[in-house]
Design a protein around this motif. Structure first.
Motif, PDB file in Angstrom:
ATOM      1  N   ALA A 173       0.831  -1.855 -16.174  1.00 18.47           N
ATOM      2  CA  ALA A 173      -0.334  -1.105 -15.687  1.00 18.47           C
ATOM      3  C   ALA A 173      -0.374  -1.108 -14.166  1.00 18.47           C
ATOM      4  O   ALA A 173      -0.707  -0.088 -13.537  1.00 18.47           O
ATOM      5  CB  ALA A 173      -1.617  -1.703 -16.264  1.00 18.47           C
ATOM      6  N   SER A 174      -0.019  -2.226 -13.562  1.00 19.86           N
ATOM      7  CA  SER A 174       0.014  -2.296 -12.101  1.00 19.86           C
ATOM      8  C   SER A 174       1.105  -1.401 -11.522  1.00 19.86           C
ATOM      9  O   SER A 174       0.926  -0.809 -10.451  1.00 19.86           O
ATOM     10  CB  SER A 174       0.229  -3.743 -11.647  1.00 19.86           C
ATOM     11  OG  SER A 174      -0.852  -4.571 -12.050  1.00 19.86           O
ATOM     12  N   ALA A 175       2.232  -1.297 -12.235  1.00 18.52           N
ATOM     13  CA  ALA A 175       3.297  -0.410 -11.786  1.00 18.52           C
ATOM     14  C   ALA A 175       2.834   1.047 -11.811  1.00 18.52           C
ATOM     15  O   ALA A 175       3.094   1.816 -10.870  1.00 18.52           O
ATOM     16  CB  ALA A 175       4.537  -0.589 -12.655  1.00 18.52           C
ATOM     17  N   LEU A 176       2.136   1.434 -12.868  1.00 18.92           N
ATOM     18  CA  LEU A 176       1.624   2.807 -12.941  1.00 18.92           C
ATOM     19  C   LEU A 176       0.635   3.065 -11.805  1.00 18.92           C
ATOM     20  O   LEU A 176       0.636   4.154 -11.212  1.00 18.92           O
ATOM     21  CB  LEU A 176       0.953   3.033 -14.296  1.00 18.92           C
ATOM     22  CG  LEU A 176       1.904   3.206 -15.484  1.00 18.92           C
ATOM     23  CD1 LEU A 176       1.141   3.142 -16.793  1.00 18.92           C
ATOM     24  CD2 LEU A 176       2.656   4.538 -15.379  1.00 18.92           C
ATOM     25  N   ALA A 177      -0.202   2.074 -11.498  1.00 19.12           N
ATOM     26  CA  ALA A 177      -1.146   2.234 -10.383  1.00 19.12           C
ATOM     27  C   ALA A 177      -0.397   2.364  -9.059  1.00 19.12           C
ATOM     28  O   ALA A 177      -0.776   3.165  -8.196  1.00 19.12           O
ATOM     29  CB  ALA A 177      -2.106   1.043 -10.351  1.00 19.12           C
ATOM     30  N   MET A 178       0.664   1.575  -8.892  1.00 15.91           N
ATOM     31  CA  MET A 178       1.472   1.678  -7.675  1.00 15.91           C
ATOM     32  C   MET A 178       2.102   3.063  -7.569  1.00 15.91           C
ATOM     33  O   MET A 178       2.094   3.689  -6.491  1.00 15.91           O
ATOM     34  CB  MET A 178       2.559   0.605  -7.682  1.00 15.91           C
ATOM     35  CG  MET A 178       3.491   0.647  -6.483  1.00 15.91           C
ATOM     36  SD  MET A 178       4.774  -0.634  -6.549  1.00 15.91           S
ATOM     37  CE  MET A 178       5.804  -0.032  -7.916  1.00 15.91           C
ATOM     38  N   PHE A 179       2.633   3.575  -8.665  1.00 19.55           N
ATOM     39  CA  PHE A 179       3.231   4.914  -8.642  1.00 19.55           C
ATOM     40  C   PHE A 179       2.181   5.983  -8.355  1.00 19.55           C
ATOM     41  O   PHE A 179       2.498   7.055  -7.830  1.00 19.55           O
ATOM     42  CB  PHE A 179       3.930   5.208  -9.967  1.00 19.55           C
ATOM     43  CG  PHE A 179       5.110   4.310 -10.254  1.00 19.55           C
ATOM     44  CD1 PHE A 179       5.883   3.794  -9.227  1.00 19.55           C
ATOM     45  CD2 PHE A 179       5.449   3.989 -11.571  1.00 19.55           C
ATOM     46  CE1 PHE A 179       6.981   2.970  -9.500  1.00 19.55           C
ATOM     47  CE2 PHE A 179       6.541   3.177 -11.843  1.00 19.55           C
ATOM     48  CZ  PHE A 179       7.301   2.656 -10.809  1.00 19.55           C
ATOM     49  N   GLY A 180       0.925   5.654  -8.682  1.00 18.23           N
ATOM     50  CA  GLY A 180      -0.158   6.591  -8.416  1.00 18.23           C
ATOM     51  C   GLY A 180      -0.705   6.532  -7.004  1.00 18.23           C
ATOM     52  O   GLY A 180      -1.609   7.288  -6.659  1.00 18.23           O
ATOM     53  N   GLY A 181      -0.174   5.614  -6.198  1.00 22.54           N
ATOM     54  CA  GLY A 181      -0.575   5.561  -4.806  1.00 22.54           C
ATOM     55  C   GLY A 181      -1.149   4.240  -4.334  1.00 22.54           C
ATOM     56  O   GLY A 181      -1.380   4.067  -3.130  1.00 22.54           O
ATOM     57  N   ARG A 182      -1.400   3.284  -5.230  1.00 19.83           N
ATOM     58  CA  ARG A 182      -1.930   2.001  -4.791  1.00 19.83           C
ATOM     59  C   ARG A 182      -0.895   1.264  -3.945  1.00 19.83           C
ATOM     60  O   ARG A 182       0.270   1.180  -4.307  1.00 19.83           O
ATOM     61  CB  ARG A 182      -2.327   1.137  -5.983  1.00 19.83           C
ATOM     62  CG  ARG A 182      -2.872  -0.237  -5.577  1.00 19.83           C
ATOM     63  CD  ARG A 182      -3.079  -1.148  -6.770  1.00 19.83           C
ATOM     64  NE  ARG A 182      -4.124  -0.637  -7.647  1.00 19.83           N
ATOM     65  CZ  ARG A 182      -4.426  -1.197  -8.823  1.00 19.83           C
ATOM     66  NH1 ARG A 182      -3.731  -2.237  -9.260  1.00 19.83           N
ATOM     67  NH2 ARG A 182      -5.395  -0.693  -9.562  1.00 19.83           N
ATOM     68  N   ARG A 183      -1.317   0.720  -2.817  1.00 17.82           N
ATOM     69  CA  ARG A 183      -0.408  -0.002  -1.935  1.00 17.82           C
ATOM     70  C   ARG A 183      -0.242  -1.439  -2.419  1.00 17.82           C
ATOM     71  O   ARG A 183      -1.206  -2.092  -2.808  1.00 17.82           O
ATOM     72  CB  ARG A 183      -0.934   0.020  -0.507  1.00 17.82           C
ATOM     73  CG  ARG A 183      -1.082   1.426   0.077  1.00 17.82           C
ATOM     74  CD  ARG A 183      -1.536   1.398   1.510  1.00 17.82           C
ATOM     75  NE  ARG A 183      -0.527   0.795   2.376  1.00 17.82           N
ATOM     76  CZ  ARG A 183      -0.675   0.649   3.692  1.00 17.82           C
ATOM     77  NH1 ARG A 183      -1.793   1.060   4.286  1.00 17.82           N
ATOM     78  NH2 ARG A 183       0.285   0.098   4.423  1.00 17.82           N
ATOM     79  N   VAL A 184       0.994  -1.927  -2.368  1.00 14.94           N
ATOM     80  CA  VAL A 184       1.284  -3.299  -2.785  1.00 14.94           C
ATOM     81  C   VAL A 184       2.232  -3.930  -1.766  1.00 14.94           C
ATOM     82  O   VAL A 184       2.890  -3.238  -0.986  1.00 14.94           O
ATOM     83  CB  VAL A 184       1.922  -3.351  -4.192  1.00 14.94           C
ATOM     84  CG1 VAL A 184       0.999  -2.746  -5.238  1.00 14.94           C
ATOM     85  CG2 VAL A 184       3.277  -2.631  -4.206  1.00 14.94           C
TER      86      VAL A 184
END
Length: 347
Positions: A173-184
């Motif tokens: 789920a965190s990977a999908l959020a990252m692909f959606g633009g969340r910075r990590v």
């Protein structure tokens, strides 16, 4: 895909038990991929550590040597809740090492030290040797031993283990959020990319296990050489391929997703694409492609080497086996039965 959704190849669990009640219940020893050169500026240290992960151990070595953490190398990551033996390298240009005794403690022992010409790179090991203790084992002993014999003979599906998906299983789920633009952070990005790839691979493997085709060749199969990352095919089915498959010289493979064309064709490709067609899978595929990863392959089948077992006092079962690098002991355990991880509740 949760662990409960991943089908077993050998049928219903033969045993219920718990492991990792203490670190000594999970022993791992790296099988070295090379011998030390005997000269150079890198000190190779063979370390036995208890209840300590690899990153923490590397930091401890760097502090002892008075060097940056980047000067310390290791071949593979080892779990915290275990007793593990692995090699580290530390760059000491003047070939002067601090007193080794000052590095030692009850939970951190230096077993050997040798000079070497290069930093120890990731993946520079031949495999890992395990000694696992399963406690409170419940089940018919004959059925348990028959299952172990079947695992030794046929192998197990080469699933990525739960370690890839985070403590609470939320890395996908965190990977999908990252692909959606969340910075990590950079290190988190690497971890999430690995989780996304692992999720897609497990989905393909689960589909093949469900159809009982995880250790058989499909039309258009891409083959992986045992103990290697080398692949070949597709090529027409032949008696020679059948013999090599039966001898565990080659394995069917599944995709580690990235940019580029799938190498598989025909029935193999159709199965892979159908397993990765829902919305989450499409999002993971697109994110991995955009991140610049390239299409690679991984063996679908894993065969434990030198699998042995013995019953200890009470309902305690000890397993010993070796695995190739990048594979998971938990993949072997889940084909045996429902093995609870007692360390999960630990702080």
């Amino acid at each position: 895909m949760s662990e409960a959704e991943m089908p077993r190849a050998h049928g219903a669990p033969a045993v219920s038990a718990r492991f990792r009640a203490s670190p000594e219940d999970f022993r791992v020893e790296e099988i070295d991929g090379f011998e030390a050169s005997g000269s150079g500026e890198h000190l190779l240290l063979t370390i036995e550590k208890r209840s300590m992960n690899t990153a923490f151990a590397a930091k401890r070595i760097a502090q002892w040597a008075g060097v940056p953490e980047l000067a310390v190398g290791y071949a593979g990551l080892k779990d915290r809740h275990a007793v593990t033996r692995q090699r580290f390298s530390v760059h000491l240009p003047k070939r002067v090492a601090p007193d080794l005794s000052s590095l030692q403690s009850d939970d951190f022992r230096v077993l050997a030290s040798e000079w070497h010409a290069k930093k120890l790179p990731r993946g520079a090991l031949a495999g890992n040797r395990f000694v696992l203790t399963l406690r409170d084992a419940e089940g018919n002993r004959d059925a348990i031993e028959q299952r172990l014999e079947a695992i030794a003979a046929r192998g197990v599906p080469n699933y990525f283990g739960e370690q890839r998906f985070g403590r609470d299983g939320d890395n996908v789920a965190s990977a999908l959020a990252m692909f959606g633009g969340r910075r990590v952070r950079r290190e988190q990005r690497t971890m999430l990319l690995s989780a996304a790839r692992s999720e897609l691979f497990n989905r393909v493997l689960a589909k093949r296990v469900g159809e009982d085709r995880w250790d058989a060749g499909l039309e258009g199969e891409v083959w992986m050489l045992d103990g290697s990352r080398s692949v070949f095919g597709p090529e027409p089915w032949s008696d020679a391929l059948a013999a090599r498959l039966a001898a565990f010289d080659i394995h069917p493979s599944g995709p580690l997703w990235g940019a580029g064309e799938l190498r598989s064709v025909s029935a193999s490709r159709e199965l892979e694409m159908s397993a990765l067609a829902d919305g989450n899978a499409l999002g993971l595929r697109a994110g991995l492609e955009a991140a610049g990863l390239k299409q690679e392959r991984r063996a679908l089948r894993l065969k434990p080497q030198q699998l042995q077992w013995r019953w200890l006092q009470g309902e305690t079962l000890e397993l010993q086996f070796a695995l190739s690098p990048g594979t998971y002991a938990t993949a072997v355990l889940r084909e045996l039965g429902d093995i609870g991880n007692a360390s999960v509740a630990s702080p």
